[in-house]
Design a protein around this motif. Structure first.
Motif, PDB file in Angstrom:
ATOM      1  N   PHE A  73       0.371  -5.977  -4.499  1.00 55.71           N
ATOM      2  CA  PHE A  73       0.440  -4.370  -4.399  1.00 55.71           C
ATOM      3  C   PHE A  73      -0.759  -3.952  -3.755  1.00 55.71           C
ATOM      4  O   PHE A  73      -0.760  -3.146  -2.716  1.00 55.71           O
ATOM      5  N   LEU A  74      -1.923  -4.791  -3.835  1.00 55.97           N
ATOM      6  CA  LEU A  74      -3.176  -4.528  -3.123  1.00 55.97           C
ATOM      7  C   LEU A  74      -2.941  -4.736  -1.621  1.00 55.97           C
ATOM      8  O   LEU A  74      -3.301  -4.089  -0.561  1.00 55.97           O
ATOM      9  N   GLU A  75      -2.197  -5.751  -1.021  1.00 55.92           N
ATOM     10  CA  GLU A  75      -1.883  -6.078   0.218  1.00 55.92           C
ATOM     11  C   GLU A  75      -1.143  -4.920   0.891  1.00 55.92           C
ATOM     12  O   GLU A  75      -1.532  -4.687   1.832  1.00 55.92           O
ATOM     13  N   ALA A  76       0.032  -4.765   0.050  1.00 56.84           N
ATOM     14  CA  ALA A  76       1.107  -3.591   0.619  1.00 56.84           C
ATOM     15  C   ALA A  76       0.287  -2.287   0.864  1.00 56.84           C
ATOM     16  O   ALA A  76       0.304  -1.376   1.858  1.00 56.84           O
ATOM     17  N   PHE A  77      -0.473  -2.016  -0.377  1.00 54.67           N
ATOM     18  CA  PHE A  77      -1.355  -0.633  -0.098  1.00 54.67           C
ATOM     19  C   PHE A  77      -2.342  -0.504   0.947  1.00 54.67           C
ATOM     20  O   PHE A  77      -2.426   0.476   1.524  1.00 54.67           O
ATOM     21  N   MET A  78      -2.920  -1.772   1.145  1.00 57.85           N
ATOM     22  CA  MET A  78      -4.067  -1.697   2.169  1.00 57.85           C
ATOM     23  C   MET A  78      -3.350  -1.503   3.396  1.00 57.85           C
ATOM     24  O   MET A  78      -4.147  -0.693   4.470  1.00 57.85           O
ATOM     25  N   ILE A  79      -2.121  -2.162   3.738  1.00 56.29           N
ATOM     26  CA  ILE A  79      -1.782  -2.056   5.172  1.00 56.29           C
ATOM     27  C   ILE A  79      -1.203  -0.669   5.208  1.00 56.29           C
ATOM     28  O   ILE A  79      -1.385   0.173   6.312  1.00 56.29           O
ATOM     29  N   THR A  80      -0.822   0.058   4.024  1.00 55.51           N
ATOM     30  CA  THR A  80      -0.256   1.610   4.165  1.00 55.51           C
ATOM     31  C   THR A  80      -1.434   2.642   4.453  1.00 55.51           C
ATOM     32  O   THR A  80      -1.314   3.550   5.172  1.00 55.51           O
ATOM     33  N   ILE A  81      -2.486   2.106   3.748  1.00 54.50           N
ATOM     34  CA  ILE A  81      -3.850   2.964   3.966  1.00 54.50           C
ATOM     35  C   ILE A  81      -4.114   3.010   5.511  1.00 54.50           C
ATOM     36  O   ILE A  81      -4.648   3.955   6.028  1.00 54.50           O
TER      37      ILE A  81
END
Lengths: 143, 74
Positions: A73-81
């Motif tokens: 989740f952290l990895e996917a969330f960071m690229i969204t940010i």
């Protein structure tokens, strides 16, 4: 890896070394626009710190704290940010990833506007990716 | 200085290829990577040197050792 195949020296040394490695990774990320280093290098150092932690404590205890869905989740969330930060620049009337913050005198941490935020996001994403590679290699295969 | 480090790099690369034991080959590869990052630093590219030392000598070695520890010796 069972507890018996780890030597005491490796376990204690890596356990004592982990906070300093994580601190060095944060230093590389936050001073990325002033000195050598940056998002990718700092992220790799952060990920290798967590890998060292799992060498000292065992993969199960580490995976309990930094669980695999959380890291994903952290990895996917960071690229969204990252993409959202780029679009904010577009909305403000500048180019993609354009800076909207005021620039200050060079030499301090919050001087480069977006660059610090982008370095932070990229660093967390790269660290999460490296931890995920390590987890998927360590998975026990069901026979 | 750089020439002598390059010669040692070639020697470690030959070792990494020729060792029969895979663990020894991985350690030779880590030494290769560390010396390569030293070369990058001497050639005024500290950014690449940090990346090479972190990825090549740190993460890749750990991943190789984990994979080797999952194999059996026949």
């Amino acid at each position: 890896m069972k507890k018996e195949d780890r030597s005491e020296i490796v376990s204690i040394t890596s356990r004592k070394l982990v906070p300093y490695i994580l601190l060095f990774g944060l230093y590389l990320i936050s001073y990325g626009h002033l000195s050598p280093g940056g998002g990718f290098q700092g992220g790799v150092v952060l990920g290798s710190g967590i890998i060292l932690l799992s060498l000292s404590r065992g993969i199960f205890l580490t995976e309990k704290k930094f669980s695999s869905p959380k890291i994903t989740f952290l990895e996917a969330f960071m690229i969204t940010i990252f993409i959202l930060l780029g679009i904010i620049g577009l909305i403000a009337g500048k180019s993609f990833l354009g800076n909207i913050f005021p620039l200050k005198k060079a030499g301090e941490i919050p001087t480069a506007g977006f660059i610090f935020l982008l370095n932070l996001v990229i660093g967390l994403k790269v660290g999460a990716g490296i931890i995920l590679i390590f987890y998927s290699l360590c998975e026990r295969q069901e026979e | 200085m750089i020439i002598s480090i390059l010669i040692v790099i070639i020697i470690t690369a030959i070792f990494a290829l020729q060792f029969k034991d895979l663990l020894n080959a991985v350690i030779a590869l880590a030494a290769f990577s560390l010396l390569l990052s030293l070369i990058f630093y001497l050639l005024h590219a500290p950014d690449v040197a940090i990346a090479e030392a972190a990825v090549g000598a740190g993460v890749t070695t750990t991943l190789f050792v984990v994979v080797i520890s999952k194999t059996k010796r026949y």
